[in-house]
Design a protein around this motif. Structure first.
Motif, PDB file in Angstrom:
ATOM      1  N   THR A  27       0.833  -1.204   0.000  1.00 36.04           N
ATOM      2  CA  THR A  27       0.000   0.000   0.000  1.00 36.04           C
ATOM      3  C   THR A  27       0.865   1.249   0.000  1.00 36.04           C
ATOM      4  OG1 THR A  27      -0.113  -0.003   2.423  1.00 36.04           O
ATOM      5  CG2 THR A  27      -1.867  -1.146   1.248  1.00 36.04           C
ATOM      6  N   VAL A  28       0.246   2.368  -0.297  1.00 35.24           N
ATOM      7  CA  VAL A  28       0.892   3.684  -0.193  1.00 35.24           C
ATOM      8  C   VAL A  28      -0.052   4.599   0.573  1.00 35.24           C
ATOM      9  CG1 VAL A  28       2.242   3.467  -2.310  1.00 35.24           C
ATOM     10  CG2 VAL A  28      -0.051   4.447  -2.397  1.00 35.24           C
ATOM     11  N   ARG A  29       0.501   5.649   1.115  1.00 33.35           N
ATOM     12  CA  ARG A  29      -0.320   6.600   1.863  1.00 33.35           C
ATOM     13  C   ARG A  29      -1.192   7.400   0.903  1.00 33.35           C
ATOM     14  NH1 ARG A  29       2.051  10.193   6.583  1.00 33.35           N
ATOM     15  NH2 ARG A  29       2.891   8.137   6.914  1.00 33.35           N
ATOM     16  N   PRO A  30      -2.527   7.410   1.132  1.00 30.57           N
ATOM     17  CA  PRO A  30      -3.403   8.184   0.236  1.00 30.57           C
ATOM     18  C   PRO A  30      -3.309   9.679   0.554  1.00 30.57           C
ATOM     19  CG  PRO A  30      -4.694   7.148   1.955  1.00 30.57           C
ATOM     20  CD  PRO A  30      -3.285   6.672   2.132  1.00 30.57           C
ATOM     21  N   PRO A  31      -3.644  10.513  -0.420  1.00 28.82           N
ATOM     22  CA  PRO A  31      -3.650  11.960  -0.160  1.00 28.82           C
ATOM     23  C   PRO A  31      -4.727  12.316   0.878  1.00 28.82           C
ATOM     24  CG  PRO A  31      -4.006  11.487  -2.497  1.00 28.82           C
ATOM     25  CD  PRO A  31      -3.974  10.194  -1.780  1.00 28.82           C
ATOM     26  N   LEU A  32      -4.500  13.382   1.611  1.00 30.73           N
ATOM     27  CA  LEU A  32      -5.390  13.791   2.694  1.00 30.73           C
ATOM     28  C   LEU A  32      -6.813  14.045   2.206  1.00 30.73           C
ATOM     29  CD1 LEU A  32      -5.751  14.486   5.661  1.00 30.73           C
ATOM     30  CD2 LEU A  32      -5.105  16.832   5.114  1.00 30.73           C
ATOM     31  N   HIS A  33      -6.985  14.637   1.035  1.00 28.30           N
ATOM     32  CA  HIS A  33      -8.343  14.939   0.574  1.00 28.30           C
ATOM     33  C   HIS A  33      -9.160  13.664   0.344  1.00 28.30           C
ATOM     34  CE1 HIS A  33      -6.522  14.264  -3.401  1.00 28.30           C
ATOM     35  NE2 HIS A  33      -7.755  14.061  -3.839  1.00 28.30           N
ATOM     36  N   LEU A  34      -8.511  12.543   0.035  1.00 27.11           N
ATOM     37  CA  LEU A  34      -9.247  11.280  -0.110  1.00 27.11           C
ATOM     38  C   LEU A  34      -9.589  10.667   1.248  1.00 27.11           C
ATOM     39  CD1 LEU A  34      -7.357   9.616  -3.096  1.00 27.11           C
ATOM     40  CD2 LEU A  34      -9.551  10.810  -3.113  1.00 27.11           C
TER      41      LEU A  34
END
Length: 104
Positions: A27-34
């Protein structure tokens, strides 16, 4: 139910933010807006559950027996003391007494 939702959210957050868990799950860290889009969903599920419970409470007195009272819905053969329990449940339903403690 809220604790289960809270556990799932925390676990998912750990899977996408902790480096060794990112490697394991890919996994990767999703952007804050998501991530912000996810915040209202536990409350939506909780609200739907409360609406469902409210409908069940209202229907408890309208003459429709709950599934736990109808002998055919129990899925087991009635004999011995089970027959007495079914008779008691049927009599209770005929008198319109709630059998579920949450509905009292």
């Amino acid at each position: 139910m809220l604790y289960g939702i809270m556990f799932e959210v925390v676990f998912a957050a750990l899977v996408v933010t902790v480096p060794f868990m990112q490697d394991i799950f890919g996994t990767v860290r999703p952007p804050l807006h998501l991530v912000l889009w996810l915040l209202p969903f536990p409350f939506v599920v909780w609200g739907c559950d409360e609406i469902y419970r409210s409908i069940r409470r209202r229907r408890a007195g309208d003459g429709i027996p709950p599934a736990s009272v109808v002998p055919a819905a129990r899925g087991r053969k009635s004999h011995g003391s089970s027959l007495n329990a079914l008779d008691n449940d049927t009599q209770r339903w005929q008198r319109r007494e709630p059998t579920d403690r949450r509905l009292r």
